[in-house]
Structures are given as structure tokens and as C-alpha cells.
Design an enzyme around this catalytic site. Structure first.
Site, PDB file in Angstrom:
ATOM      1  N   GLN A   1      24.258 -76.650  27.166  1.00  0.00           N
ATOM      2  CA  GLN A   1      22.828 -76.545  27.481  1.00  0.00           C
ATOM      3  C   GLN A   1      22.326 -77.699  28.344  1.00  0.00           C
ATOM      4  OE1 GLN A   1      21.884 -75.874  23.104  1.00  0.00           O
ATOM      5  NE2 GLN A   1      20.248 -74.694  24.084  1.00  0.00           N
TER       6      GLN A   1
ATOM      7  N   GLY B   1      19.512 -77.827  16.781  1.00  0.00           N
ATOM      8  CA  GLY B   1      20.875 -77.932  17.292  1.00  0.00           C
ATOM      9  C   GLY B   1      20.857 -78.011  18.805  1.00  0.00           C
TER      10      GLY B   1
ATOM     11  N   CYS C   1      15.923 -70.435  20.903  1.00  0.00           N
ATOM     12  CA  CYS C   1      16.880 -71.263  21.634  1.00  0.00           C
ATOM     13  C   CYS C   1      16.120 -72.122  22.636  1.00  0.00           C
ATOM     14  CB  CYS C   1      17.889 -70.369  22.359  1.00  0.00           C
ATOM     15  SG  CYS C   1      19.127 -71.296  23.296  1.00  0.00           S
ATOM     16  N   LEU C   2      16.486 -73.393  22.716  1.00  0.00           N
ATOM     17  CA  LEU C   2      15.821 -74.297  23.662  1.00  0.00           C
ATOM     18  C   LEU C   2      16.063 -73.854  25.109  1.00  0.00           C
ATOM     19  CD1 LEU C   2      16.590 -77.732  21.945  1.00  0.00           C
ATOM     20  CD2 LEU C   2      14.411 -76.501  21.965  1.00  0.00           C
TER      21      LEU C   2
ATOM     22  N   HIS D   1      27.244 -70.995  22.456  1.00  0.00           N
ATOM     23  CA  HIS D   1      26.905 -71.686  23.706  1.00  0.00           C
ATOM     24  C   HIS D   1      28.165 -72.236  24.367  1.00  0.00           C
ATOM     25  CE1 HIS D   1      22.555 -71.649  24.094  1.00  0.00           C
ATOM     26  NE2 HIS D   1      22.352 -72.156  22.886  1.00  0.00           N
TER      27      HIS D   1
ATOM     28  N   HIS E   1      25.473 -70.107  16.465  1.00  0.00           N
ATOM     29  CA  HIS E   1      24.660 -70.108  17.690  1.00  0.00           C
ATOM     30  C   HIS E   1      25.183 -71.165  18.681  1.00  0.00           C
ATOM     31  CE1 HIS E   1      20.451 -70.050  19.637  1.00  0.00           C
ATOM     32  NE2 HIS E   1      20.982 -71.147  20.126  1.00  0.00           N
ATOM     33  N   GLU E   2      25.517 -72.349  18.166  1.00  0.00           N
ATOM     34  CA  GLU E   2      25.974 -73.450  19.039  1.00  0.00           C
ATOM     35  C   GLU E   2      27.393 -73.204  19.564  1.00  0.00           C
ATOM     36  OE1 GLU E   2      23.621 -75.103  19.910  1.00  0.00           O
ATOM     37  OE2 GLU E   2      22.258 -75.015  18.211  1.00  0.00           O
TER      38      GLU E   2
HETATM   39  O1  GNR Z   1      16.088 -75.130  17.633  1.00  0.00           O
HETATM   40  C1  GNR Z   1      16.739 -74.102  17.433  1.00  0.00           C
HETATM   41  N1  GNR Z   1      16.384 -73.274  16.418  1.00  0.00           N
HETATM   42  C2  GNR Z   1      17.142 -72.189  16.002  1.00  0.00           C
HETATM   43  C3  GNR Z   1      16.550 -71.264  15.149  1.00  0.00           C
HETATM   44  C4  GNR Z   1      17.264 -70.188  14.683  1.00  0.00           C
HETATM   45  C5  GNR Z   1      18.585 -70.029  15.062  1.00  0.00           C
HETATM   46  C6  GNR Z   1      19.181 -70.927  15.916  1.00  0.00           C
HETATM   47  C7  GNR Z   1      18.467 -72.010  16.391  1.00  0.00           C
HETATM   48  S1  GNR Z   1      19.223 -73.167  17.430  1.00  0.00           S
HETATM   49  C8  GNR Z   1      17.857 -73.753  18.337  1.00  0.00           C
HETATM   50  C9  GNR Z   1      18.258 -74.897  19.250  1.00  0.00           C
HETATM   51  C10 GNR Z   1      19.208 -74.384  20.302  1.00  0.00           C
HETATM   52  O2  GNR Z   1      18.871 -73.736  21.244  1.00  0.00           O
HETATM   53  N2  GNR Z   1      20.470 -74.627  20.122  1.00  0.00           N
HETATM   54  O3  GNR Z   1      21.373 -74.154  20.976  1.00  0.00           O
HETATM   55 NI    NI Z   2      20.513 -72.339  21.788  1.00  0.00          NI
END
Ligand code: GNR
Ligand code: NI
Length: 171
Positions: free
Chosen positions: A51, A46, A91-92, A137, A133-134
Site C-alpha cells: 500500500q 493494519g 481499506c486505507l 495486499h 486482508h493484509e
Molecule cells: O483500517 C482498516 N480497517 C479494516 C476493517 C475491516 C477489515 C480490514 C481492515 S484493514 C484496514 C486498513 C487497511 O487498509 N489495511 O490494508
Molecule cells: Ni487494506
């Protein structure tokens, strides 16, 4: 197409609250293409516009193994939340950090697609985790904000150190 630069925690820009997309234009569509490319290139499941330092409410997601099931959410809204689940999140924007976070198990989501059409669906398991999670953000929240102050501060110092090193080495 371009691979976009991803902001790294604790960059204060990650704390900006994204504004709703008012009208989907060519710039938005270009951004969505580049976000998708960036997500796949970085092996993420995601990516939120926040980001990549664009502060409007756009998310791309693909949790499929084959990377052939792209979901684009514009102005996403979580309408219902039930149950709870724990998942080891990454998270990236927080490289090399993986920690358990508690989220809702099932959610009902409303959003616009790239054509500006409304749609609604229910999500559970990893897809549900990823959407929560997104959307966080877009609301200026990073998953480490759910951890203890001690853990978060350790992560913060470590990432600041790595970023200083990169700066010195001109990376
Ligand atoms: O790549 C991603 N893997 C992930 C693994 C577990 C819970 C959430 C994520 S999202 C993350 C990519 C990212 O940072 N999205 O904002
Ligand atoms: Ni993230």
C-alpha cells in the site's frame, strides 16, 4: 519519521505481488517504523507494504483500542484456515468504502518478527480478518476484488472521479 503516501485503488501498483524479505536490514526497519506511524496517523488497524509502494512481504497490525499492541509480520504464511465469518471491511487504499466480505474464521499464522525470529500463532475474529486482508495486499489483491463486478466498477469510477478532482485542485 515520515508519514508515507498510500496508493489508492485502482492504482495498478496495488496489483504487484510482493517478494519475500531475504534479509532484514536497516531500510526494512525504517520502513516498518514509517508504516507503523502511517497506520496510526490514518487510524487504520493494519497496513501492508504494498500500500505504500514497497513490494516486499511486510505487514503491521494493531487492532487494540489503545493502539499499544503492534504486531509486525515479515514473510507471513497462513498455515491453516477453518470456518467462515463475514465482516464489514474497509481499506486505507479504498477510502470511504465499506462492504461485507467473507473470510476464514480461524487461521494459524507463521511469520518472522523484526529480529528475524520465527513465531507462530492462531488468530480469530477481527485479527484473523485483518491478517487475511493484509496478506491479500501482499498477493496483489484488494478486498473489492471479492465484490460483484457491478459493485467493484461503481467503486472504481467513484474513486477515479475523486482522484481527478484532487489532481485538478492540486491536492
Ligand atoms: O483500517 C482498516 N480497517 C479494516 C476493517 C475491516 C477489515 C480490514 C481492515 S484493514 C484496514 C486498513 C487497511 O487498509 N489495511 O490494508
Ligand atoms: Ni487494506
Amino acid at each position: 519519521m515520515t508519514i508515507l503516501k498510500i496508493l489508492t485503488y485502482p492504482n495498478p501498483r496495488l496489483y504487484k505481488i510482493a517478494k519475500p524479505v531475504e534479509e532484514i536490514n536497516k531500510e526494512h526497519l525504517d520502513l516498518i517504523k514509517n508504516m507503523t506511524r502511517t497506520m496510526y496517523e490514518c487510524n487504520g488497524i493494519g497496513l501492508a507494504a504494498t500500500q505504500v509502494d514497497f513490494h516486499e512481504r511486510i505487514i503491521v497490525i494493531d487492532i487494540s483500542e489503545e493502539k499499544n499492541n503492534l504486531i509486525v509480520l515479515i514473510n507471513p504464511d497462513i498455515l491453516e484456515r477453518t470456518g467462515s465469518q463475514e465482516y464489514q471491511e474497509g481499506c486505507l487504499s479504498v477510502p470511504h468504502v465499506f462492504e461485507k466480505v467473507e473470510r476464514f474464521e480461524k487461521i494459524k499464522v507463521k511469520a518472522l518478527d523484526q529480529d528475524g525470529k520465527h513465531f507462530e500463532f492462531e488468530a480469530e475474529g477481527l485479527l484473523s480478518v485483518c491478517i487475511q486482508h493484509e496478506v491479500d495486499h501482499l498477493d496483489g489483491k484488494v478486498f473489492v476484488d471479492y465484490l460483484s463486478t457491478l459493485k467493484r466498477n461503481r467503486i472504481k469510477s467513484k474513486l477515479i472521479k475523486v482522484q481527478k478532482k484532487k489532481l485538478i485542485n492540486n491536492e
